[in-house]
Design a protein around this motif. Structure first.
Motif, short mmCIF file in Angstrom:
data_model
loop_
_atom_site.label_atom_id
_atom_site.label_comp_id
_atom_site.label_asym_id
_atom_site.label_seq_id
_atom_site.Cartn_x
_atom_site.Cartn_y
_atom_site.Cartn_z
N ALA B 58 65.01 37.24 49.60
CA ALA B 58 64.32 38.13 50.19
C ALA B 58 62.91 37.79 50.09
N PRO B 59 62.12 36.79 50.69
CA PRO B 59 60.89 36.79 50.96
C PRO B 59 59.79 37.85 51.20
N GLY B 60 58.77 38.28 50.87
CA GLY B 60 58.15 39.34 51.29
C GLY B 60 57.25 38.94 52.46
N ALA B 61 56.91 40.21 53.22
CA ALA B 61 56.31 40.11 54.61
C ALA B 61 54.89 39.43 54.54
N GLN B 62 54.40 38.89 55.37
CA GLN B 62 53.21 37.95 55.39
C GLN B 62 52.32 38.50 56.70
N LEU B 63 51.05 38.58 56.35
CA LEU B 63 50.21 38.89 57.36
C LEU B 63 48.88 37.77 57.23
N ILE B 64 48.86 36.78 58.17
CA ILE B 64 48.03 35.59 58.00
C ILE B 64 47.03 35.59 59.43
N GLU B 65 45.83 35.54 58.77
CA GLU B 65 44.82 35.31 59.90
C GLU B 65 44.89 34.03 60.67
N ARG B 66 44.95 33.93 61.88
CA ARG B 66 45.08 32.76 62.77
C ARG B 66 43.69 32.47 63.52
N PHE B 67 42.94 33.50 63.85
CA PHE B 67 41.48 33.35 64.58
C PHE B 67 40.62 34.37 63.91
N LYS B 68 39.24 34.00 63.99
CA LYS B 68 38.43 34.97 63.75
C LYS B 68 37.07 34.73 64.52
N ALA B 69 36.42 35.79 64.95
CA ALA B 69 34.97 35.61 65.65
C ALA B 69 34.18 36.85 65.99
N VAL B 70 33.05 36.58 65.69
CA VAL B 70 32.03 37.69 65.82
C VAL B 70 31.54 37.65 67.01
N VAL B 71 31.45 38.84 67.69
CA VAL B 71 30.75 39.12 68.96
C VAL B 71 29.85 39.86 68.72
N GLN B 72 28.44 39.49 69.13
CA GLN B 72 27.18 40.26 69.16
C GLN B 72 27.26 41.54 70.04
N ALA B 73 26.54 42.33 69.64
CA ALA B 73 26.24 43.58 70.70
C ALA B 73 25.54 43.00 71.95
N ALA B 74 25.97 43.54 72.88
CA ALA B 74 25.43 43.08 74.29
C ALA B 74 26.10 41.79 74.97
N ASP B 75 27.12 41.26 74.12
CA ASP B 75 27.81 39.95 74.60
C ASP B 75 29.08 40.05 74.84
N ILE B 76 29.53 38.95 75.85
CA ILE B 76 30.94 38.96 76.23
C ILE B 76 31.34 37.32 75.86
N ILE B 77 32.54 37.28 75.44
CA ILE B 77 32.95 35.79 75.22
C ILE B 77 34.33 35.53 75.82
N THR B 78 34.57 34.41 76.27
CA THR B 78 36.00 34.11 76.74
C THR B 78 36.41 32.81 76.07
#
Lengths: 213, 113
Positions: B58-78
């Motif tokens: 019975a392995p334990g639950a996992q929570l893994i980060e796959r992507f991270k980004a900082v979007v500055q105020a007044a900005d929009i990124i796609t």
């Protein structure tokens, strides 16, 4: 422009991948006496029914070769048993096995602990703890893709357990392994006195031991 | 392609539920932080419980980060499909933020493959 396309001189007919109604199968003399009901007998397939079944597993990388998952196709309530064997002597399950893409390999054992992919020199057997021999006899997803499976198994009642060992390769933290099965359930009827022609036409199903000479 | 819109929150929000016989592939991601002050750090998380394997029933639950980004105020990124090609979630795809900001809007397109 007017063009008259000539008639093709030949056409290619690709036979079905699985056993069909009316096909003949023959179990040769390699089958042990524990399978007396089918050994050296010829059967006609009276009915077929294809049952799709996906087996998904999420496993951690097995970098040191000790983390893996065994998939036991035989019947029972064991933790790794999938209970895909027939319960009737007149049933034959023809199983196509395909893999979705991913960073993993599979090794095959019949029964547990006895690989079917040993070579002849001493110690040349698949070994997940050995960086070289973990690839010996390993089937990769590309060898039998999910959409076009190429691994085929035949299950009869009380067959020794067939084990598929799944192992996630180094370089990823975890991997999702999806094994796509198509279980072609075949209902067989014995042909008491097959003719020579029927014997020649029948698909011969051999006992797994023939892979280990 | 299904998509879902959420606003930045410090509690991870489920975008795509886990499907046992498929992975979740992020196809597009837009973080719109044009309104209001303050940057947003957005994380795509992968939530799943591994299957039993030899020696670990019975392995334990996992929570893994796959992507991270900082979007500055007044900005929009796609980010498009090409940019997100390697972002694959084995379980559920969640979106998390380092701040609660109702004006930071996150749109995620995804597919189960």
């Amino acid at each position: 422009m007017l063009e008259l396309v000539p008639k093709p001189q030949f056409s290619v007919v690709i036979p079905p991948k699985t056993l069909q109604e009316g096909y003949l199968v023959h179990f040769d003399s390699d089958w042990p006496s524990t399978h007396e009901a089918i050994r050296e007998k010829t059967f006609r397939i009276d009915a077929v029914n294809q049952v799709p079944y996906d087996l998904p597993y999420i496993l951690p990388t097995g970098a040191v070769g000790t983390l893996y998952r065994d998939v036991d196709f035989s019947n029972g309530s064991g933790a790794f048993q999938e209970s895909l064997y027939p319960e009737n002597l007149s049933s034959l399950f023809e199983v196509l096995v395909g893999f979705k893409p991913g960073n993993y390999i599979s090794h095959w054992y019949v029964p547990a602990g006895k690989s079917i992919h040993n070579l002849e020199y001493a110690q040349m057997y698949p070994d997940l703890t050995n960086v070289k021999r973990r690839y010996l006899g390993a089937r990769q997803p590309k060898d039998s893709p999910y959409e076009d499976p190429r691994i085929k198994l035949y299950f009869v009642k009380d067959l020794a357990p067939i084990i598929m060992r799944l192992y996630v390769l180094a370089g990823v933290d975890f991997e999702k392994i999806v094994v796509g099965l198509t279980i072609n359930k075949c209902q067989m009827r014995i042909i008491e006195a097959p003719t020579e022609e029927q014997k020649l036409k029948a698909k011969v199903i051999r006992y797994f031991e023939y892979l280990r000479w | 392609m299904p998509s879902q819109v959420v606003t930045a929150h410090t509690t991870a929000q489920t975008i795509a539920a886990e499907r046992e016989n498929a992975v979740v592939q992020a196809k597009s991601l837009t973080i719109d932080n044009q309104v209001g002050a303050g940057d947003c750090e957005i994380t795509i998380q992968d939530s799943f419980t591994p299957s039993a394997y030899v020696g670990v029933p019975a392995p334990g639950a996992q929570l893994i980060e796959r992507f991270k980004a900082v979007v500055q105020a007044a900005d929009i990124i796609t980010w498009g499909e090409e940019d997100l090609k390697g972002i694959k979630c084995l379980g559920a795809l969640l979106v998390d933020s380092d701040v609660i900001k109702a004006t930071c809007v996150i749109t995620v397109g995804y597919e189960h493959e």
